[in-house]
Motif scaffolding. Structure first.
Motif, mmCIF file in Angstrom:
data_model
loop_
_atom_site.group_PDB
_atom_site.id
_atom_site.type_symbol
_atom_site.label_atom_id
_atom_site.label_comp_id
_atom_site.label_asym_id
_atom_site.label_seq_id
_atom_site.Cartn_x
_atom_site.Cartn_y
_atom_site.Cartn_z
ATOM 1 N N ALA A 78 8.667 -3.844 0.914
ATOM 2 C CA ALA A 78 8.958 -5.283 0.838
ATOM 3 C C ALA A 78 7.662 -6.091 0.767
ATOM 4 N N GLY A 79 7.619 -6.996 -0.183
ATOM 5 C CA GLY A 79 6.457 -7.858 -0.344
ATOM 6 C C GLY A 79 5.386 -7.293 -1.247
ATOM 7 N N TYR A 80 5.595 -6.064 -1.759
ATOM 8 C CA TYR A 80 4.607 -5.435 -2.638
ATOM 9 C C TYR A 80 5.278 -4.975 -3.932
#
Length: 249
Positions: free
Chosen positions: A204-206
């Motif tokens: 998440a977030g990458y």
């Protein structure tokens, strides 16, 4: 006489051994003894057979001194020197990335072990495997294509640690799902393998991250190559790196 029940074996009367049996047995023993004596007497009457000489022809020794191997022919001269010179050079226009150890290209035991998910276990394993030194190079091309190349050298005083370390990398690479692999030309049977992982790691977030890797060994050196990108990595890319690095060894 009644029939025996099903599944139960009818007992048999034991037959006694009579004198005839004992006499036959005794005659057999006497026959063996008599035969041995007769054979001994026949052999004693013969002339002794000459045995072949124990000495062998003396081979002539070459004269002069054997010319030592040149530095190019003697692999120990190459591998005992500056290990960093055996690393492939990074392409023009490449820049440093997060994998760089430091400016001199050496990684000590603690630094190299810290690159694994379980540094403590890795450190202990490296000590047990007689870690000697490690040379590393890494680079980045564009915004996301990253390469890391490591040569790990072992003392190998008690075991073939370089091959074991390469096999450790192979084991974990093959544990990954959706993975393709190929032998690396020039490494011999089973001494080098390249892998492409077709499913990216997602967090998440990458951005999704694809990876490829290669492992090989030669003598006391284990070769490790890891490639990362936000796009799928081709077989040609990892194989090109692996073959060029194997060629330097």
């Amino acid at each position: 006489m009644g029939t025996a029940e099903a599944g139960v074996e009818t007992p048999r009367t034991r037959r006694r051994r009579g004198r005839t049996t004992l006499m036959i047995a005794g005659a057999a023993v006497l026959g063996v003894v008599a035969g041995a004596c007769a054979g001994f007497l026949v052999q004693a009457d013969r002339e002794p057979t000459a045995l072949p000489p124990l000495s062998q022809p003396v081979l002539g020794q070459g004269k002069g001194e054997v010319e030592p191997l040149s530095a190019a022919q003697d692999r120990r001269v190459k591998t005992d020197g500056d290990l960093r010179k055996l690393l492939i050079t990074r392409p023009k226009g490449a820049k440093d990335n997060a994998f760089a150890v430091d400016s001199d290209g050496w990684a000590d035991l603690a630094t190299y072990a810290a690159r694994y998910k379980r540094p403590g276990n890795t450190f202990d394993n490296l000590v047990d495997n007689e870690f000697r030194r490690a040379a590393m190079t890494s680079w980045q091309v564009g915004e996301a294509y990253n390469v890391e190349v490591t040569l790990v050298q072992f003392r190998q005083e008690s075991k073939a640690a370089a091959s074991e370390w390469a096999e450790n990398g192979v084991y974990w690479a093959e544990e990954e799902d959706d993975t393709r692999s190929w032998p690396i030309p020039g490494t011999g049977d089973g001494n080098g393998t390249a892998y492409v992982h077709d499913s990216p790691e997602e967090e998440a977030g990458y951005l999704p991250m694809y990876s490829a890797e290669a492992y090989a060994w030669r003598g006391d050196i284990c070769l490790e190559i890891r490639v990362y990108d936000i796009k799928p990595i081709s077989k040609a890319k990892i194989m090109d790196l692996a073959q060029r690095q194997v060629g330097k060894l």
